[in-house]
Design a protein around this motif. Structure first.
Motif, PDB file in Angstrom:
ATOM      1  N   MET A  60      35.984  30.773  24.756  1.00  0.00           N
ATOM      2  CA  MET A  60      37.228  31.468  24.966  1.00  0.00           C
ATOM      3  C   MET A  60      37.023  32.983  24.828  1.00  0.00           C
ATOM      4  SD  MET A  60      40.070  30.505  25.885  1.00  0.00           S
ATOM      5  CE  MET A  60      41.789  30.541  25.801  1.00  0.00           C
ATOM      6  N   HIS A  61      36.182  33.353  23.875  1.00  0.00           N
ATOM      7  CA  HIS A  61      35.899  34.762  23.652  1.00  0.00           C
ATOM      8  C   HIS A  61      35.327  35.403  24.919  1.00  0.00           C
ATOM      9  CE1 HIS A  61      34.908  38.377  21.397  1.00  0.00           C
ATOM     10  NE2 HIS A  61      33.717  38.341  21.984  1.00  0.00           N
ATOM     11  N   GLN A  62      34.429  34.714  25.577  1.00  0.00           N
ATOM     12  CA  GLN A  62      33.823  35.240  26.807  1.00  0.00           C
ATOM     13  C   GLN A  62      34.867  35.416  27.900  1.00  0.00           C
ATOM     14  OE1 GLN A  62      30.704  36.334  26.993  1.00  0.00           O
ATOM     15  NE2 GLN A  62      31.136  37.066  29.050  1.00  0.00           N
ATOM     16  N   LEU A  63      35.797  34.490  27.990  1.00  0.00           N
ATOM     17  CA  LEU A  63      36.864  34.581  28.982  1.00  0.00           C
ATOM     18  C   LEU A  63      37.690  35.843  28.769  1.00  0.00           C
ATOM     19  CD1 LEU A  63      38.565  33.215  31.265  1.00  0.00           C
ATOM     20  CD2 LEU A  63      39.925  32.251  29.415  1.00  0.00           C
ATOM     21  N   TYR A  64      38.102  36.087  27.520  1.00  0.00           N
ATOM     22  CA  TYR A  64      38.888  37.284  27.215  1.00  0.00           C
ATOM     23  C   TYR A  64      38.068  38.553  27.431  1.00  0.00           C
ATOM     24  CZ  TYR A  64      42.678  34.472  25.260  1.00  0.00           C
ATOM     25  OH  TYR A  64      43.719  33.600  25.094  1.00  0.00           O
ATOM     26  N   SER A  65      36.798  38.516  27.100  1.00  0.00           N
ATOM     27  CA  SER A  65      35.936  39.680  27.330  1.00  0.00           C
ATOM     28  C   SER A  65      35.837  40.002  28.813  1.00  0.00           C
ATOM     29  CB  SER A  65      34.534  39.425  26.776  1.00  0.00           C
ATOM     30  OG  SER A  65      34.556  39.354  25.386  1.00  0.00           O
ATOM     31  N   ASN A  66      35.682  38.972  29.625  1.00  0.00           N
ATOM     32  CA  ASN A  66      35.619  39.174  31.076  1.00  0.00           C
ATOM     33  C   ASN A  66      36.940  39.706  31.614  1.00  0.00           C
ATOM     34  OD1 ASN A  66      32.976  38.309  31.232  1.00  0.00           O
ATOM     35  ND2 ASN A  66      33.511  36.220  31.797  1.00  0.00           N
ATOM     36  N   LEU A  67      38.034  39.176  31.105  1.00  0.00           N
ATOM     37  CA  LEU A  67      39.355  39.624  31.538  1.00  0.00           C
ATOM     38  C   LEU A  67      39.558  41.104  31.214  1.00  0.00           C
ATOM     39  CD1 LEU A  67      42.033  38.719  32.795  1.00  0.00           C
ATOM     40  CD2 LEU A  67      42.810  38.146  30.487  1.00  0.00           C
ATOM     41  N   VAL A  68      39.194  41.509  30.007  1.00  0.00           N
ATOM     42  CA  VAL A  68      39.304  42.911  29.614  1.00  0.00           C
ATOM     43  C   VAL A  68      38.438  43.774  30.524  1.00  0.00           C
ATOM     44  CG1 VAL A  68      38.716  44.576  27.799  1.00  0.00           C
ATOM     45  CG2 VAL A  68      39.990  42.513  27.218  1.00  0.00           C
ATOM     46  N   SER A  69      37.236  43.332  30.793  1.00  0.00           N
ATOM     47  CA  SER A  69      36.330  44.087  31.657  1.00  0.00           C
ATOM     48  C   SER A  69      36.913  44.264  33.056  1.00  0.00           C
ATOM     49  CB  SER A  69      34.982  43.376  31.732  1.00  0.00           C
ATOM     50  OG  SER A  69      34.125  44.036  32.610  1.00  0.00           O
ATOM     51  N   HIS A  70      37.484  43.209  33.609  1.00  0.00           N
ATOM     52  CA  HIS A  70      38.073  43.293  34.947  1.00  0.00           C
ATOM     53  C   HIS A  70      39.281  44.236  34.957  1.00  0.00           C
ATOM     54  CE1 HIS A  70      35.471  40.456  36.903  1.00  0.00           C
ATOM     55  NE2 HIS A  70      35.731  39.536  35.993  1.00  0.00           N
ATOM     56  N   TYR A  71      40.114  44.156  33.929  1.00  0.00           N
ATOM     57  CA  TYR A  71      41.270  45.060  33.856  1.00  0.00           C
ATOM     58  C   TYR A  71      40.818  46.509  33.700  1.00  0.00           C
ATOM     59  CZ  TYR A  71      45.206  41.840  33.941  1.00  0.00           C
ATOM     60  OH  TYR A  71      46.161  40.936  34.329  1.00  0.00           O
ATOM     61  N   GLU A  72      39.771  46.748  32.923  1.00  0.00           N
ATOM     62  CA  GLU A  72      39.265  48.114  32.774  1.00  0.00           C
ATOM     63  C   GLU A  72      38.817  48.675  34.121  1.00  0.00           C
ATOM     64  OE1 GLU A  72      37.664  48.027  28.169  1.00  0.00           O
ATOM     65  OE2 GLU A  72      36.288  47.449  29.773  1.00  0.00           O
ATOM     66  N   LYS A  73      38.133  47.865  34.910  1.00  0.00           N
ATOM     67  CA  LYS A  73      37.686  48.295  36.231  1.00  0.00           C
ATOM     68  C   LYS A  73      38.886  48.544  37.153  1.00  0.00           C
ATOM     69  CE  LYS A  73      33.305  45.901  35.867  1.00  0.00           C
ATOM     70  NZ  LYS A  73      32.539  44.725  36.251  1.00  0.00           N
ATOM     71  N   ALA A  74      39.864  47.658  37.094  1.00  0.00           N
ATOM     72  CA  ALA A  74      41.048  47.812  37.944  1.00  0.00           C
ATOM     73  C   ALA A  74      41.836  49.065  37.573  1.00  0.00           C
ATOM     74  CB  ALA A  74      41.943  46.575  37.839  1.00  0.00           C
ATOM     75  N   VAL A  75      41.982  49.327  36.275  1.00  0.00           N
ATOM     76  CA  VAL A  75      42.690  50.529  35.822  1.00  0.00           C
ATOM     77  C   VAL A  75      41.937  51.771  36.276  1.00  0.00           C
ATOM     78  CG1 VAL A  75      43.293  51.895  33.778  1.00  0.00           C
ATOM     79  CG2 VAL A  75      43.913  49.476  33.885  1.00  0.00           C
ATOM     80  N   SER A  76      40.640  51.773  36.121  1.00  0.00           N
ATOM     81  CA  SER A  76      39.831  52.913  36.537  1.00  0.00           C
ATOM     82  C   SER A  76      39.981  53.178  38.034  1.00  0.00           C
ATOM     83  CB  SER A  76      38.360  52.668  36.190  1.00  0.00           C
ATOM     84  OG  SER A  76      37.564  53.720  36.654  1.00  0.00           O
TER      85      SER A  76
ATOM     86  N   ASP B 163      41.219  40.609  20.646  1.00  0.00           N
ATOM     87  CA  ASP B 163      41.191  40.891  19.206  1.00  0.00           C
ATOM     88  C   ASP B 163      41.624  39.679  18.388  1.00  0.00           C
ATOM     89  OD1 ASP B 163      40.340  43.457  19.723  1.00  0.00           O
ATOM     90  OD2 ASP B 163      42.313  44.374  19.427  1.00  0.00           O
ATOM     91  N   ARG B 164      42.686  39.000  18.831  1.00  0.00           N
ATOM     92  CA  ARG B 164      43.146  37.799  18.118  1.00  0.00           C
ATOM     93  C   ARG B 164      42.061  36.724  18.119  1.00  0.00           C
ATOM     94  NH1 ARG B 164      48.016  38.841  20.881  1.00  0.00           N
ATOM     95  NH2 ARG B 164      47.459  37.320  22.468  1.00  0.00           N
ATOM     96  N   GLU B 165      41.431  36.548  19.273  1.00  0.00           N
ATOM     97  CA  GLU B 165      40.359  35.545  19.390  1.00  0.00           C
ATOM     98  C   GLU B 165      39.189  35.915  18.487  1.00  0.00           C
ATOM     99  OE1 GLU B 165      38.181  32.252  20.618  1.00  0.00           O
ATOM    100  OE2 GLU B 165      40.312  32.688  20.849  1.00  0.00           O
ATOM    101  N   THR B 166      38.840  37.181  18.465  1.00  0.00           N
ATOM    102  CA  THR B 166      37.731  37.638  17.616  1.00  0.00           C
ATOM    103  C   THR B 166      38.047  37.409  16.136  1.00  0.00           C
ATOM    104  OG1 THR B 166      37.121  39.295  19.251  1.00  0.00           O
ATOM    105  CG2 THR B 166      36.306  39.637  17.026  1.00  0.00           C
ATOM    106  N   LEU B 167      39.257  37.748  15.739  1.00  0.00           N
ATOM    107  CA  LEU B 167      39.661  37.569  14.325  1.00  0.00           C
ATOM    108  C   LEU B 167      39.730  36.095  13.942  1.00  0.00           C
ATOM    109  CD1 LEU B 167      42.386  40.331  13.952  1.00  0.00           C
ATOM    110  CD2 LEU B 167      40.071  40.327  12.986  1.00  0.00           C
ATOM    111  N   SER B 168      40.164  35.257  14.861  1.00  0.00           N
ATOM    112  CA  SER B 168      40.292  33.828  14.546  1.00  0.00           C
ATOM    113  C   SER B 168      38.928  33.148  14.397  1.00  0.00           C
ATOM    114  CB  SER B 168      41.138  33.112  15.588  1.00  0.00           C
ATOM    115  OG  SER B 168      40.423  32.983  16.803  1.00  0.00           O
TER     116      SER B 168
END
Length: 62
Positions: A1-17, A55-60
């Motif tokens: 699950m952590h990898q999924l959220y990491s990938n999602l964040v990465s894709h959003y960062e690219k899209a925002v940029s 962050d929630r996934e990382t903390l959990s």
């Protein structure tokens, strides 16, 4: 699950940029497109939510 959220964040960062560059280019050319700015705002909000989920996934898992 952590990898999924990491990938999602990465894709959003690219899209925002990318969208930020589009908006800045349009502004420099004198074109103001509310749709482009709205999309940028939505992407920024979604990026923030994806980061909170990561962050929630990382903390959990600690």
């Amino acid at each position: 699950m952590h990898q999924l959220y990491s990938n999602l964040v990465s894709h959003y960062e690219k899209a925002v940029s990318f969208q930020d560059r589009v908006v800045e280019y349009k502004r420099r050319c004198g074109h103001i497109l509310p749709e482009s700015e709205t999309l940028l705002e939505v992407l920024i909000e979604n990026l923030a939510e994806a980061r909170r989920a990561l962050d929630r996934e990382t903390l959990s898992n600690q």
